[in-house]
Design an enzyme around this catalytic site. Structure first.
Site, PDB file in Angstrom:
ATOM      1  N   MET A 178       0.842  -1.177   0.000  1.00 25.20           N
ATOM      2  CA  MET A 178       0.000   0.000   0.000  1.00 25.20           C
ATOM      3  C   MET A 178       0.888   1.241   0.000  1.00 25.20           C
ATOM      4  O   MET A 178       1.883   1.290   0.700  1.00 25.20           O
ATOM      5  CB  MET A 178      -0.902  -0.010   1.230  1.00 25.20           C
ATOM      6  CG  MET A 178      -1.734   1.241   1.351  1.00 25.20           C
ATOM      7  SD  MET A 178      -2.805   1.244   2.802  1.00 25.20           S
ATOM      8  CE  MET A 178      -3.922  -0.060   2.396  1.00 25.20           C
ATOM      9  N   CYS A 179       0.523   2.221  -0.783  1.00 17.76           N
ATOM     10  CA  CYS A 179       1.253   3.484  -0.834  1.00 17.76           C
ATOM     11  C   CYS A 179       0.540   4.521   0.027  1.00 17.76           C
ATOM     12  O   CYS A 179      -0.674   4.496   0.163  1.00 17.76           O
ATOM     13  CB  CYS A 179       1.328   4.005  -2.263  1.00 17.76           C
ATOM     14  SG  CYS A 179       2.211   2.908  -3.360  1.00 17.76           S
ATOM     15  N   ASP A 180       1.322   5.414   0.602  1.00 20.45           N
ATOM     16  CA  ASP A 180       0.762   6.494   1.403  1.00 20.45           C
ATOM     17  C   ASP A 180       1.090   7.822   0.746  1.00 20.45           C
ATOM     18  O   ASP A 180       2.197   8.018   0.241  1.00 20.45           O
ATOM     19  CB  ASP A 180       1.358   6.478   2.813  1.00 20.45           C
ATOM     20  CG  ASP A 180       1.024   5.200   3.548  1.00 20.45           C
ATOM     21  OD1 ASP A 180      -0.156   4.820   3.542  1.00 20.45           O
ATOM     22  OD2 ASP A 180       1.940   4.592   4.111  1.00 20.45           O
ATOM     23  N   ASN A 240       5.116   7.696  -0.319  1.00 22.86           N
ATOM     24  CA  ASN A 240       5.987   6.532  -0.235  1.00 22.86           C
ATOM     25  C   ASN A 240       5.412   5.456  -1.137  1.00 22.86           C
ATOM     26  O   ASN A 240       4.292   5.532  -1.605  1.00 22.86           O
ATOM     27  CB  ASN A 240       6.183   6.058   1.197  1.00 22.86           C
ATOM     28  CG  ASN A 240       5.002   5.284   1.709  1.00 22.86           C
ATOM     29  OD1 ASN A 240       3.929   5.278   1.120  1.00 22.86           O
ATOM     30  ND2 ASN A 240       5.173   4.616   2.822  1.00 22.86           N
TER      31      ASN A 240
END
Length: 83
Positions: free
Chosen positions: A1-3, A22
């Site tokens: 998962m990207c933030d 990120n």
């Protein structure tokens, strides 16, 4: 998962927007940051892989981020949004 994190100008003391992201990459995978300056173009067409496209007369400066092994990019920021 990207933030992804964005702070708008109203939320910062300096009155500027902040952007952070990120990506789920390997911990030691190098990220290349590239700067391509604003450019004026004389040619009418530009070839991208196998296809020709009309070339604009001037392109904005851009900052790119990509994994070291990738030809494309993960994200970019153009000078049209810089103050």
């Amino acid at each position: 998962m990207c933030d992804i994190l964005v702070a708008t100008p109203e939320a910062t003391n300096e009155g500027i927007a902040l952007f952070a992201k990120n990506s789920d990459r390997e911990p030691n995978e190098a990220q290349v940051i590239e700067f391509i300056p604003r450019t004026r173009h004389e040619e009418d067409m530009v070839r991208l892989t196998y296809v020709d496209f009309p070339q604009v007369k001037e392109t904005y400066a851009v900052i790119l981020s990509r994994p070291w092994w990738m030809w494309g990019l993960r994200w970019a920021l153009t000078s049209s949004s810089w103050r």
